[in-house]
Write an enzyme that holds these catalytic residues in place. Structure first.
Site, PDB file in Angstrom:
ATOM      1  N   GLY A 135      -8.670   0.590  -1.027  1.00 26.41           N
ATOM      2  CA  GLY A 135      -8.771  -0.733  -1.616  1.00 26.41           C
ATOM      3  C   GLY A 135      -9.176  -0.692  -3.074  1.00 26.41           C
ATOM      4  CG  LEU A 176      -5.213  -2.232  -3.582  1.00 27.22           C
ATOM      5  CD1 LEU A 176      -4.055  -2.971  -2.931  1.00 27.22           C
ATOM      6  CD2 LEU A 176      -5.199  -0.764  -3.175  1.00 27.22           C
ATOM      7  CG  ASP A 218       0.549  -0.736 -12.280  1.00 26.84           C
ATOM      8  OD1 ASP A 218       1.105  -1.605 -11.578  1.00 26.84           O
ATOM      9  OD2 ASP A 218       1.181   0.078 -12.981  1.00 26.84           O
ATOM     10  CG  HIS A 242      -4.247   1.939  -5.364  1.00 26.21           C
ATOM     11  ND1 HIS A 242      -5.333   1.490  -6.070  1.00 26.21           N
ATOM     12  CD2 HIS A 242      -4.691   3.007  -4.661  1.00 26.21           C
ATOM     13  CE1 HIS A 242      -6.388   2.232  -5.803  1.00 26.21           C
ATOM     14  NE2 HIS A 242      -6.022   3.173  -4.957  1.00 26.21           N
ATOM     15  N   GLY A 263      -1.217   9.710  -4.932  1.00 29.90           N
ATOM     16  CA  GLY A 263      -1.202   9.923  -6.365  1.00 29.90           C
ATOM     17  C   GLY A 263      -1.679  11.314  -6.729  1.00 29.90           C
ATOM     18  CD  GLU A 264       1.783  15.007  -9.398  1.00 34.03           C
ATOM     19  OE1 GLU A 264       1.633  14.870 -10.635  1.00 34.03           O
ATOM     20  OE2 GLU A 264       2.658  15.734  -8.893  1.00 34.03           O
ATOM     21  CD  GLN A 320      -6.922  12.154  -1.197  1.00 43.89           C
ATOM     22  OE1 GLN A 320      -8.063  11.781  -0.990  1.00 43.89           O
ATOM     23  NE2 GLN A 320      -5.997  11.327  -1.697  1.00 43.89           N
ATOM     24  CB  SER A 347     -10.081   5.849 -10.956  1.00 47.44           C
ATOM     25  OG  SER A 347     -11.078   5.994  -9.959  1.00 47.44           O
ATOM     26  NE  ARG A 364     -14.919   7.589  -6.996  1.00 49.55           N
ATOM     27  CZ  ARG A 364     -15.903   7.537  -6.113  1.00 49.55           C
ATOM     28  NH1 ARG A 364     -17.060   7.039  -6.474  1.00 49.55           N
ATOM     29  NH2 ARG A 364     -15.730   7.961  -4.876  1.00 49.55           N
TER      30      ARG A 364
END
Length: 293
Positions: A39, A41, A43, A45, A155-156, A161, A193, A195
C-alpha cells in the site's frame, strides 16, 4: 487480449473469494497478473499495474502490510496506511481486483510455517534485517498460491527481493513468471518509495537525492576502470557528508546471482546501497554500465 480497463474493481478480503474470482477468469481462458504491494501507492506501483495490464488479461493488486517481514516493531507501526486513497488510484488505473486480506486471514490461528531462502537472501538487506526475507518469501509464496496468478510484477528498486522471490518460486515449483520492472524515479532522481513520505524535515528531500546521484557517479567510475574499493569508500564518505547518518551497505554485486564482486570484470553488475536519512531507511541500486555503453 481482452480490454482490461474497467471501472467496477472489486475489493476482496478472503482467500476463498479471491480463488472463486480467479477460477471464473481461468474458465474463460483469461491470464492473471499479480502486483504484490504493502500500500501507500505511488507511481512506481502504478507502473507495475500498467505493465501487468499490458501483459495479462486480469490484474490483482494485493495490499497487505506484512508483519513478519518487519524486524523493527516501530517501523511496522509507522508504515503508512492510506487504503481509501490506494483504492481510488487502483480503480483509476484499471486494476480488476484489490485483494486486501487481514492479518488473521493471512496468518490464521496455529500458523506455523516459514519459508527461508538461502544464498541470495544473505548480506545486503538480509544481513541488516534479520528474518526480513523469511517474512517476504513466506507471504509472497502465499500470495502466489492464493491468487494462482500466471505472472507477478515487482520493481527493481528492491533488487535483492526480486532474487529471493524468483529463487523461492523456482525451488517450490510454483508455476508463475516473476517479472522485474525498472525502478521508477522522482524528477530529482530519488527512487519512488512509500517511505519517501516520511522525509518531511527541512531539506530532507534535497539531501536524499544525493543517494541516486552518488550511486550513478560511482557506477560510471567503476565501469571506467577505477578500482571498486576506493570508489565505494569515497562514495560512502560523500553520503555521510551530504547528511546521511549511516550507510548500512554499499556493495558491488553480480547481477545474475548477487555474488559479491571485488572489482568490475565486464559481467552485468549492480551497485546496491541502503542508507539512513532523518530516521528513514532508503535503498537504491543502479546497474554498472558495460564498457562503451
Amino acid at each position: 487480449m481482452l480490454d482490461t480497463l474497467i471501472t467496477d474493481m472489486r475489493t476482496l478480503h478472503a482467500v476463498a473469494d479471491l480463488r472463486q474470482r480467479v477460477r471464473g477468469w481461468k474458465r474463460n481462458g483469461l491470464t492473471v497478473g499479480l502486483v504484490p504491494t504493502m500500500g501507500a501507492l505511488h507511481d512506481g506501483h502504478l507502473s507495475l499495474v500498467r505493465t501487468a495490464l499490458r501483459a495479462t488479461d486480469r490484474v490483482i493488486v494485493s495490499i497487505f502490510v506484512n508483519p513478519t517481514q518487519f524486524d523493527n516493531p516501530a517501523d511496522l507501526e509507522t508504515y503508512p496506511r492510506v487504503m481509501e486513497e490506494d483504492t481510488r488510484l487502483l480503480a483509476e488505473a484499471g486494476a480488476h481486483v484489490l485483494y486486501a486480506p487481514t492479518v488473521a486471514e493471512m496468518y490464521p490461528a496455529g500458523f506455523a510455517t516459514t519459508i527461508s531462502v538461502r544464498g541470495v537472501s544473505e548480506g545486503l538487506c538480509g544481513g541488516h534485517r534479520p528474518g526480513h526475507f523469511d517474512g517476504v518469501a513466506t507471504v509472497v509464496c502465499k500470495l502466489f498460491l492464493q491468487s494462482q496468478a500466471d505472472a507477478a510484477f515487482f520493481g527493481e528498486k528492491d533488487f535483492q527481493q526480486v532474487h529471493v522471490v524468483r529463487r523461492m518460486a523456482a525451488d517450490l515449483d510454483i508455476p508463475i513468471r516473476v517479472e522485474a520492472c525498472p525502478t521508477r524515479r522522482e524528477a530529482d532522481g530519488l527512487a519512488m518509495s512509500s517511505r519517501n513520505r516520511r522525509l518531511t524535515g527541512p531539506g530532507d528531500r534535497d539531501r536524499a537525492r544525493a543517494l541516486p546521484q552518488a550511486l550513478a557517479e560511482a557506477a560510471r567510475a567503476i565501469a571506467g576502470g577505477q578500482p571498486a574499493g576506493p570508489v565505494l569508500a569515497a562514495t560512502r564518505e560523500h553520503l555521510l557528508a551530504a547528511g546521511f547518518s549511516d550507510v548500512e551497505y554499499l556493495e558491488l554485486r553480480r547481477e545474475a546471482d548477487l555474488a559479491p564482486m571485488a572489482g568490475f570484470n565486464g559481467q552485468p553488475a549492480r551497485l546496491l546501497a541502503a542508507a539512513w536519512l532523518a530516521g528513514v531507511r532508503l535503498i537504491d541500486n543502479v546497474p554498472v554500465p558495460a564498457a562503451g555503453a
